[in-house]
Design a protein around this motif. Structure first.
Motif, PDB file in Angstrom:
ATOM      1  N   SER A   7      38.285 -14.073   5.819  1.00  0.00           N
ATOM      2  CA  SER A   7      38.464 -12.699   6.308  1.00  0.00           C
ATOM      3  C   SER A   7      39.929 -12.261   6.255  1.00  0.00           C
ATOM      4  O   SER A   7      40.221 -11.087   5.957  1.00  0.00           O
ATOM      5  N   GLY A   8      40.853 -13.173   6.543  1.00  0.00           N
ATOM      6  CA  GLY A   8      42.264 -12.814   6.526  1.00  0.00           C
ATOM      7  C   GLY A   8      42.825 -12.596   5.138  1.00  0.00           C
ATOM      8  O   GLY A   8      43.961 -12.098   4.993  1.00  0.00           O
TER       9      GLY A   8
ATOM     10  N   VAL B 252      41.210  -5.459   0.429  1.00  0.00           N
ATOM     11  CA  VAL B 252      40.599  -4.138   0.596  1.00  0.00           C
ATOM     12  C   VAL B 252      41.663  -3.066   0.767  1.00  0.00           C
ATOM     13  O   VAL B 252      41.592  -1.985   0.163  1.00  0.00           O
ATOM     14  N   PHE B 253      42.684  -3.349   1.588  1.00  0.00           N
ATOM     15  CA  PHE B 253      43.640  -2.314   1.972  1.00  0.00           C
ATOM     16  C   PHE B 253      45.017  -2.435   1.321  1.00  0.00           C
ATOM     17  O   PHE B 253      45.843  -1.534   1.479  1.00  0.00           O
ATOM     18  N   GLY B 254      45.266  -3.528   0.626  1.00  0.00           N
ATOM     19  CA  GLY B 254      46.593  -3.724   0.053  1.00  0.00           C
ATOM     20  C   GLY B 254      46.965  -2.639  -0.948  1.00  0.00           C
ATOM     21  O   GLY B 254      46.151  -2.246  -1.786  1.00  0.00           O
ATOM     22  N   LYS B 255      48.189  -2.169  -0.850  1.00  0.00           N
ATOM     23  CA  LYS B 255      48.652  -1.103  -1.764  1.00  0.00           C
ATOM     24  C   LYS B 255      48.680  -1.574  -3.209  1.00  0.00           C
ATOM     25  O   LYS B 255      48.542  -0.777  -4.131  1.00  0.00           O
ATOM     26  N   SER B 256      48.897  -2.873  -3.412  1.00  0.00           N
ATOM     27  CA  SER B 256      48.970  -3.399  -4.777  1.00  0.00           C
ATOM     28  C   SER B 256      47.624  -3.910  -5.295  1.00  0.00           C
ATOM     29  O   SER B 256      47.533  -4.374  -6.432  1.00  0.00           O
TER      30      SER B 256
ATOM     31  N   SER C  51      33.941  -8.118  11.884  1.00  0.00           N
ATOM     32  CA  SER C  51      33.660  -6.682  11.806  1.00  0.00           C
ATOM     33  C   SER C  51      34.634  -5.875  12.663  1.00  0.00           C
ATOM     34  O   SER C  51      35.113  -4.809  12.238  1.00  0.00           O
ATOM     35  N   LYS C  52      34.944  -6.377  13.875  1.00  0.00           N
ATOM     36  CA  LYS C  52      35.921  -5.674  14.710  1.00  0.00           C
ATOM     37  C   LYS C  52      37.312  -5.723  14.080  1.00  0.00           C
ATOM     38  O   LYS C  52      38.079  -4.742  14.148  1.00  0.00           O
ATOM     39  N   GLY C  53      37.643  -6.849  13.474  1.00  0.00           N
ATOM     40  CA  GLY C  53      38.923  -6.937  12.772  1.00  0.00           C
ATOM     41  C   GLY C  53      38.996  -5.967  11.618  1.00  0.00           C
ATOM     42  O   GLY C  53      40.035  -5.339  11.378  1.00  0.00           O
ATOM     43  N   TRP C  54      37.881  -5.808  10.886  1.00  0.00           N
ATOM     44  CA  TRP C  54      37.824  -4.858   9.781  1.00  0.00           C
ATOM     45  C   TRP C  54      38.066  -3.433  10.288  1.00  0.00           C
ATOM     46  O   TRP C  54      38.867  -2.677   9.709  1.00  0.00           O
TER      47      TRP C  54
ATOM     48  N   VAL D 208      39.163  -8.706  19.188  1.00  0.00           N
ATOM     49  CA  VAL D 208      39.177  -9.773  18.176  1.00  0.00           C
ATOM     50  C   VAL D 208      39.889 -11.007  18.714  1.00  0.00           C
ATOM     51  O   VAL D 208      39.412 -12.138  18.578  1.00  0.00           O
ATOM     52  N   VAL D 209      41.039 -10.797  19.339  1.00  0.00           N
ATOM     53  CA  VAL D 209      41.818 -11.907  19.881  1.00  0.00           C
ATOM     54  C   VAL D 209      41.047 -12.615  20.992  1.00  0.00           C
ATOM     55  O   VAL D 209      41.065 -13.851  21.096  1.00  0.00           O
ATOM     56  N   ASN D 210      40.359 -11.848  21.844  1.00  0.00           N
ATOM     57  CA  ASN D 210      39.563 -12.452  22.918  1.00  0.00           C
ATOM     58  C   ASN D 210      38.442 -13.322  22.358  1.00  0.00           C
ATOM     59  O   ASN D 210      38.222 -14.456  22.819  1.00  0.00           O
TER      60      ASN D 210
END
Length: 401
Positions: A271-272, A278-282, A310-313, A364-366
């Motif tokens: 996931s990381g 998905v979101f990287g500018k490059s 999903s929450k991280g997304w 997410v952290v919890n």
């Protein structure tokens, strides 16, 4: 270094060779027995010096080619191997001739340094299919190519990887039983090359690796079973190289969205990496498409267990939208006084979105914290996700990561 001989056969009679450093020497109409000798040298490390057998069609008494010469550019080493009982002389000069009663292949040249443009120039479109068929026939078990892939010398790995790719791209040729072994070796080369930041070698090995898993279901199974960590490590080290990232995304897409799927733990580990794709500018459109497809499959497969992903997304999505909004606002000209109400509404929406993103990051952290209790930092599958914005701020405050 003898794998250069195979490379010589594969690339003979190529068009546009003035664009590449490696010049083929073995002619396109080379006799099958001469190519067989090259294969033997590569597999066995030498030649078997049997008594010559006379061929009715051979006007030189059956002796044939008296030697295979290999010369390493930027050095003076020359190796001679003879079919006859006499040994060829080993020379230490820049130009050593090989005596023969008939024309022989020129001395083979192997360069230690190549870049990715060389592999692109030597595409399958300009490689004669007849030569690939001969190699396939003479190396039916694939051991000669495997020897090149496993060699310690970088230049041999480079050529071996390119040979493997060109053979695999020949869809009219049958696969041998060594393709899954090729695939494992190629992935190991990708990993080691990326570890050394040797992108040209990583790229040529990766391009061959992709074709190997496209053609071999068995190779896909081996990679899914033993290779995901190597692919993940290579992805982390090549974030600045768009083509490599796109190909790695395609590889993961191919092996994890069909009959085989990622486990929950692997989904968390990936996931990381998938979210930055998905979101990287490059990121390329193809990498983005593959990443979204893989993430969707992971969420579908693991249901409530994938809630941290999903929450991280969602948190990363809101964070990216906020970043884009702030950039657009900074570039926008000052609003007229009659637009003051609209500006206040926009600012209120931005503030609410920021709060929501922070709340999602906290969730997410919890959720990750509950899992962290039962694992170590080294094996914690959500660790890479916690290093993304905006979850990293919350993670640093709670877990000092």
């Amino acid at each position: 270094m003898l794998v250069a001989a195979i490379m010589d056969v594969v690339t003979s009679n190529c068009d546009g060779l003035e664009k590449v450093c490696f010049k083929p020497a073995l002619p396109g109409n080379a006799e099958t027995r001469d190519i067989a000798d090259v294969i033997e040298v590569i597999e066995e490390g030498g030649m078997h010096f049997d008594e010559p057998q006379r061929d009715e069609d051979d006007d030189d008494g059956g002796r044939g080619m008296r030697g295979i010469g290999i010369k390493i550019l930027e050095g003076t080493t020359v190796l001679g191997l003879s079919r006859t009982s006499r040994l060829m002389k080993l020379g230490d000069t820049d130009d050593v001739g090989v005596e023969s009663d008939r024309p022989t292949p020129k001395t083979l040249a192997l360069l230690n340094k190549h870049d990715s443009s060389s592999s692109q120039a030597l595409s399958s479109a300009v490689v004669p299919g007849a030569n690939r068929s001969r190699i396939q026939e003479l190396d039916q078990d694939g051991h000669a190519v495997m020897t090149g892939l496993m060699a310690l010398e970088r230049s041999v790995k480079w050529h071996g990887s390119l040979v493997a790719r060109l053979l695999l791209e020949a869809r009219d040729l049958p696969l041998n039983d060594s393709v899954s072994d090729w695939s494992s070796s190629l992935l190991s080369t990708v990993y080691q090359a990326s570890k050394n930041y040797d992108i040209p070698l990583a790229w040529v090995a990766l391009s061959a690796f992709l074709v190997s898993i496209e053609r071999s279901p068995r190779a896909q199974e081996v990679v899914m079973d033993k290779g995901l960590q190597l692919i993940r490590d290579a992805a982390k080290r090549t974030t600045k190289h768009i083509e490599v990232q796109e190909t790695l995304a395609k590889v993961l897409d191919m092996i994890s969205t069909g009959d085989m799927r990622l486990s929950l733990e692997e989904s968390q580990k990936w996931s990381g990496i998938l979210l930055p794709w998905v979101f990287g500018k490059s990121s390329s459109d193809n990498a983005r498409y593959s990443a979204i497809k893989i993430l969707s499959c992971n969420l579908e497969d693991h249901g409530p267990s994938s809630i941290p992903i999903s929450k991280g997304w969602l948190a990363v999505t809101l964070n990216e939208i906020l970043g884009s909004s702030k950039t657009a606002s900074a570039k926008r000209s000052p609003q007229p006084k009659n637009d003051k109400v609209k500006t206040q509404i926009d600012q209120s929406n931005i503030l609410f979105a920021a709060q929501t993103a922070n709340q999602l990051a906290g969730a997410v952290v919890n959720l990750a914290g509950k899992q962290l209790v039962t694992t170590t930092d080294e094996t914690f599958p959500l660790l890479d996700l916690l290093f993304l914005e905006p979850t990293i701020k919350e993670s640093q405050e709670r877990y000092c990561i």
